[in-house]
Design a protein around this motif. Structure first.
Motif, short mmCIF file in Angstrom:
data_model
loop_
_atom_site.label_atom_id
_atom_site.label_comp_id
_atom_site.label_asym_id
_atom_site.label_seq_id
_atom_site.Cartn_x
_atom_site.Cartn_y
_atom_site.Cartn_z
N PHE A 208 5.80 6.37 -2.75
CA PHE A 208 5.46 6.27 -4.17
C PHE A 208 3.94 6.32 -4.33
O PHE A 208 3.18 6.03 -3.40
CB PHE A 208 6.00 4.96 -4.75
N PRO A 209 3.43 6.64 -5.49
CA PRO A 209 1.98 6.63 -5.71
C PRO A 209 1.42 5.23 -5.49
O PRO A 209 2.00 4.24 -5.91
CB PRO A 209 1.83 7.07 -7.17
N MET A 210 0.28 5.14 -4.82
CA MET A 210 -0.35 3.85 -4.53
C MET A 210 -1.08 3.33 -5.75
O MET A 210 -1.63 4.09 -6.54
CB MET A 210 -1.35 4.01 -3.37
N ASP A 211 -1.10 2.03 -5.87
CA ASP A 211 -1.89 1.40 -6.91
C ASP A 211 -3.36 1.37 -6.43
O ASP A 211 -3.68 0.74 -5.43
CB ASP A 211 -1.38 -0.01 -7.15
N LYS A 212 -4.24 2.06 -7.13
CA LYS A 212 -5.62 2.25 -6.66
C LYS A 212 -6.39 0.93 -6.61
O LYS A 212 -7.18 0.70 -5.69
CB LYS A 212 -6.34 3.24 -7.57
N PHE B 9 -8.56 -2.62 1.05
CA PHE B 9 -9.55 -1.92 1.86
C PHE B 9 -10.80 -2.78 2.06
O PHE B 9 -11.33 -2.88 3.18
CB PHE B 9 -9.92 -0.59 1.19
N LEU B 10 -11.24 -3.44 1.00
CA LEU B 10 -12.43 -4.30 1.10
C LEU B 10 -12.16 -5.50 2.00
O LEU B 10 -13.02 -5.89 2.79
CB LEU B 10 -12.85 -4.77 -0.30
N ILE B 11 -10.99 -6.10 1.87
CA ILE B 11 -10.65 -7.26 2.70
C ILE B 11 -10.61 -6.87 4.17
O ILE B 11 -11.16 -7.57 5.04
CB ILE B 11 -9.31 -7.86 2.25
N ILE B 12 -9.97 -5.75 4.47
CA ILE B 12 -9.87 -5.31 5.87
C ILE B 12 -11.25 -4.96 6.41
O ILE B 12 -11.60 -5.33 7.55
CB ILE B 12 -8.93 -4.09 5.96
N THR B 13 -12.06 -4.26 5.60
CA THR B 13 -13.40 -3.90 6.05
C THR B 13 -14.26 -5.13 6.30
O THR B 13 -14.98 -5.22 7.30
CB THR B 13 -14.09 -3.02 4.99
N TYR B 14 -14.16 -6.10 5.40
CA TYR B 14 -14.91 -7.34 5.57
C TYR B 14 -14.46 -8.07 6.84
O TYR B 14 -15.29 -8.59 7.59
CB TYR B 14 -14.71 -8.24 4.34
N GLY B 15 -13.16 -8.13 7.09
CA GLY B 15 -12.65 -8.81 8.28
C GLY B 15 -13.14 -8.15 9.55
O GLY B 15 -13.56 -8.83 10.49
N ILE B 16 -13.10 -6.81 9.58
CA ILE B 16 -13.56 -6.09 10.77
C ILE B 16 -15.05 -6.31 10.99
O ILE B 16 -15.52 -6.57 12.11
CB ILE B 16 -13.25 -4.59 10.64
N THR B 17 -15.83 -6.23 9.90
CA THR B 17 -17.28 -6.43 10.00
C THR B 17 -17.61 -7.84 10.48
O THR B 17 -18.48 -8.03 11.33
CB THR B 17 -17.95 -6.18 8.64
N LEU B 18 -16.92 -8.85 9.94
CA LEU B 18 -17.15 -10.23 10.34
C LEU B 18 -16.80 -10.44 11.81
O LEU B 18 -17.53 -11.12 12.54
CB LEU B 18 -16.34 -11.18 9.46
N PHE B 19 -15.70 -9.82 12.25
CA PHE B 19 -15.28 -9.95 13.66
C PHE B 19 -16.33 -9.34 14.59
O PHE B 19 -16.70 -9.94 15.61
CB PHE B 19 -13.94 -9.27 13.86
N ILE B 20 -16.82 -8.15 14.24
CA ILE B 20 -17.84 -7.49 15.07
C ILE B 20 -19.13 -8.32 15.10
O ILE B 20 -19.76 -8.46 16.15
CB ILE B 20 -18.12 -6.07 14.54
N ALA B 21 -19.50 -8.88 13.93
CA ALA B 21 -20.73 -9.67 13.87
C ALA B 21 -20.62 -10.93 14.71
O ALA B 21 -21.57 -11.30 15.43
CB ALA B 21 -21.05 -10.03 12.42
N VAL C 221 0.84 -1.19 0.00
CA VAL C 221 0.00 0.00 0.00
C VAL C 221 0.88 1.25 0.00
O VAL C 221 0.65 2.19 -0.76
CB VAL C 221 -0.94 -0.01 1.23
N PHE C 222 1.92 1.26 0.84
CA PHE C 222 2.87 2.38 0.89
C PHE C 222 4.28 1.84 0.78
O PHE C 222 4.64 0.88 1.45
CB PHE C 222 2.74 3.15 2.21
#
Length: 395
Positions: free
Chosen positions: A17-21, A28-40, A7-8
């Motif tokens: 360097f510029p990040m690959d979007k 970002f999606l993987i991390i968000t999904y992991g956090i959401t699954l953990f909270i659920a 990422v950096f």
């Protein structure tokens, strides 16, 4: 090291360097999904509570969708066969044709229900009441038959339940069973009241769904085209049409077939002067909707009802039902339903067993068309691959 794998990435000067979007979005999606699954998972009770609440809110919409789908069949008939000339005259006339088709559909349903409540249901209630009131007499008749069989054929060891103590305890057992059931009556009535409210709201929703069906279909097509890749869009629409065709033909054909079987059963029972012909015929007709097992499910209570009145006619009824199911399976149903589902008999049996195990009666009713859709899609995919390899296609 490739800079797009992180990422950096920092150089010696501390600048990144510029990040690959694309990579950033994936991470970002993987991390968000992991956090959401953990909270659920850590708040699973709250999740189920929210899901239950959402389900209770969605129930009227589900009922409305089911009613709209079922009523869409007569609605299409009215629109295409009765009001088609009116619809062709212009935009205003088209709206009038749609409104008249919907009005005709619901009037037909109301007239049908009025006929049932006026003629059929009172007779059913009368038959059930008579059956319950005469149970002591019917049990005495069965006892006399058991004694007669014992005296004639000497089957005392085989018929242990004919002892008089059993018959004297029938009322006590019935009272005990009634005492156990009574606490659930209040909950059932409350659920029935809630169910009526949901069905009424669903009925209103079904009217709006039928009236706005054309617009809703266009909007769904546009949404599918907007978010679905072009190479999958046509396939998605084709699967939707196929699913609608299979479910539509399956439901319509089975309802008509069951109605015919119920009428034939009623006529036959009257011809043989069997007791409670209407009650038993309704049971046979309703359960006949379930493929394969339906006739047997309906025959068991029918035989029992006739058995407690007249054991000889119960035996006649058993042979009559076997003959009726043979006629239905080999003559009536193939002409009405045909090979709509295109599913071999073995897979029909598997779909019913799986559907019943997962979703009960609903699974038994809808398991066959659902499995037929999956089977047809899998067959097309297999045939396409075999065709590419130059092999024979799958039947």
């Amino acid at each position: 090291m490739n800079s797009i794998d992180w990422v950096f990435i920092f150089d010696d000067s501390g600048k990144d360097f510029p990040m690959d979007k694309i990579k950033f979005k994936q991470y970002f999606l993987i991390i968000t999904y992991g956090i959401t699954l953990f909270i659920a998972l850590t708040n699973i009770k709250s999740v189920f509570s929210v899901l239950g609440r959402l389900h209770s809110i969605a129930v009227p919409f589900i009922y409305g969708l089911v009613l709209a789908y079922l009523l869409n069949m007569p609605y299409k008939s009215f629109r295409e066969r009765v009001f088609k000339p009116l619809e062709a005259k212009g935009k205003t006339s088209k709206k009038a044709a749609v409104a008249l088709s919907i009005l005709s559909t619901y009037l037909a349903v109301i007239i049908t229900l009025a006929f049932l409540f006026r003629f059929i249901i009172p007779q059913l209630i009368s038959s059930i009441t008579q059956l319950i009131q005469n149970i002591p007499f019917y049990l005495e008749t069965l006892e006399n038959w058991a004694i007669y069989l014992d005296d004639t054929f000497g089957v005392e060891q085989m018929i242990e339940w004919y002892d008089s103590d059993f018959w004297s305890n029938i009322s006590n057992r019935a009272t005990e069973l009634l005492t156990q059931i009574l606490p659930y009556v209040g909950d059932y009535l409350m659920g029935l009241t809630s169910g009526i409210y949901n069905w009424l709201i669903g009925l209103i929703i079904s009217v709006y769904l039928l009236y706005g069906k054309d617009l809703l279909i266009r909007q769904m097509n546009r949404i599918t085209k907007a978010f679905c890749p072009d190479k999958y869009f046509v396939r998605t629409i084709e699967i939707s049409h196929r699913a609608n065709y299979i479910f539509n033909r399956f439901i319509t054909g089975n309802v008509i077939d069951s109605l015919i079987v119920g009428i034939i059963c009623f006529i036959g029972m009257n011809a043989f002067q069997m007791p409670f012909p209407l009650l038993v015929s309704v049971i046979i007709g309703i359960t006949n909707i379930i493929p394969i097992f339906g006739p047997f499910i309906g025959a068991v209570p029918g035989i029992f009802i006739i058995l407690i009145v007249d054991p000889v006619k119960a035996l006649v009824f058993m042979f009559f039902i076997l003959a009726l199911q043979q006629v239905d399976g080999n003559i009536i149903k193939p002409r009405i339903v045909g090979n709509t589902v295109g599913l071999p008999g073995l897979w029909v049996l598997v779909s019913i067993i799986l559907g019943a195990g997962l979703f009960g009666i609903t699974g038994m009713l809808l398991g066959v068309p659902t499995f037929a859709l999956i089977y047809s899609l899998l067959r097309d995919e297999v045939n396409e691959r075999l065709k590419e390899k130059g092999n024979e296609i799958l039947e």
